[in-house]
Design an enzyme around this catalytic site. Structure first.
Site, mmCIF file in Angstrom:
data_model
loop_
_atom_site.group_PDB
_atom_site.id
_atom_site.type_symbol
_atom_site.label_atom_id
_atom_site.label_comp_id
_atom_site.label_asym_id
_atom_site.label_seq_id
_atom_site.Cartn_x
_atom_site.Cartn_y
_atom_site.Cartn_z
ATOM 1 N N GLU A 1 0.883 -0.778 0.187
ATOM 2 C CA GLU A 1 -0.202 0.084 0.184
ATOM 3 C C GLU A 1 0.736 1.624 0.251
ATOM 4 O OE1 GLU A 1 -3.424 2.042 2.264
ATOM 5 O OE2 GLU A 1 -3.320 0.245 2.841
ATOM 6 N N ASP B 1 -1.814 11.785 -3.862
ATOM 7 C CA ASP B 1 -1.370 13.262 -4.644
ATOM 8 C C ASP B 1 -2.448 13.649 -5.896
ATOM 9 O OD1 ASP B 1 -1.329 16.197 -4.410
ATOM 10 O OD2 ASP B 1 0.584 15.887 -3.280
ATOM 11 N N ASP C 1 -11.072 10.483 -5.332
ATOM 12 C CA ASP C 1 -11.799 11.599 -5.584
ATOM 13 C C ASP C 1 -12.064 12.654 -6.419
ATOM 14 O OD1 ASP C 1 -10.169 13.037 -3.870
ATOM 15 O OD2 ASP C 1 -11.141 14.060 -2.668
#
Length: 280
Positions: free
Chosen positions: A106, A181, A217
């Site tokens: 991850e 980011d 998102d």
């Protein structure tokens, strides 16, 4: 970048009066001499140092405030569960975790709440979680300790160096990149992590059938991720329509994500599979 924290300690006068004890729960503000490491037994400020070439990086180290609980976890647990990504050795993941269970990498875990939930929900999968955010590293170690999660290891440093220098071919059973980011300005798009070169490197460390799971998102970045992953010969979309996936149940809805949804943001998940190795 240079690491002034590892320079020889300069002589200094003794303090005029003893410091007051630290109050648990408040931010740690140690009065350190020049050259004194922030966490003597914890993560290094720049583990790879100047051993590797300079290049545009997809992350910026964040040295924000560390609470007493996070600092305690870093000091106690880093020697056991922490990894400084220095690029100086090839890891034996079975030895690192103490078992032969599959390992998922991850990249970027924030404060670690979602990582801890996923580790608790799937104790037979090991998670090597990498970030450069010191408070998040301490928080995830604390969560792992409090919840008895022995299937988490916390990496500190550049995931590119980890993939390229420290992992064997086919070492990983999955790759997770959640809410990286987005680097929204056009001139900064070259800093985005999900690029063809990164995927080519990652493919060498993922076994055939391993899953790459991304979530963001930021819709323009989601579209770029979909385009780049779809075009890459080492990966195939798990979705029959070739589009985005529904959020799988194993990925928790984080507080950050919930705040974004409340503001009307659209969260997109991408689930791609590593296809069998091609002749190179």
């Amino acid at each position: 970048m240079s690491d002034s924290l590892n320079a020889p300690e300069a002589p200094r006068p003794a303090p005029a009066e003893p410091q007051s004890p630290h109050v648990p729960g408040l931010s740690v503000r140690h009065s350190r001499a020049k050259g004194e490491p922030r966490f003597p037994d914890g993560p290094k400020a720049d583990p790879a140092g100047s051993h590797f070439e300079r290049r545009i990086r997809s992350f910026q180290p964040r040295r924000s405030r560390v609470t007493a609980g996070q600092a305690d976890a870093l000091q106690r647990l880093w020697p056991q569960w922490g990894l400084d990504i220095d690029g100086q050795c090839v890891l034996d993941l079975g030895e690192m975790f103490g078992n032969g269970n599959p390992v998922v990498l991850e990249i970027g875990f924030g404060m670690g709440e979602a990582t801890a939930q996923m580790a608790a929900g799937d104790p037979d999968t090991n998670i090597l979680a990498v970030d450069v955010h010191t408070p998040g590293q301490g928080n995830l170690l604390n969560l792992a300790d409090q919840n008895g999660l022995s299937n988490i290891r916390v990496g500190n440093g550049d995931a590119i160096i980890l993939l390229r220098e420290m992992l064997r071919p086919d070492a990983l059973d999955g790759l997770r990149v959640y809410f990286p980011d987005p680097w929204p300005k056009k001139r900064h798009h070259k800093r985005r992590l999900i690029q063809p070169e990164f995927l080519t490197l990652a493919a060498t460390r993922l076994r055939p059938g391993a899953t790459v799971h991304c979530a963001t998102d930021w819709e323009p970045y989601a579209e770029q991720m979909l385009e780049v992953l779809t075009a890459h010969p080492d990966f195939e979309n798990t979705q029959a329509d070739g589009g985005f996936a529904q959020r799988p149940e194993f990925r928790p809805l984080t507080r950050f994500e919930g705040q974004g949804l409340d503001k009307g943001h659209v969260v997109n998940d991408l689930l791609f599979r590593r296809v069998p190795h091609q002749d190179r």
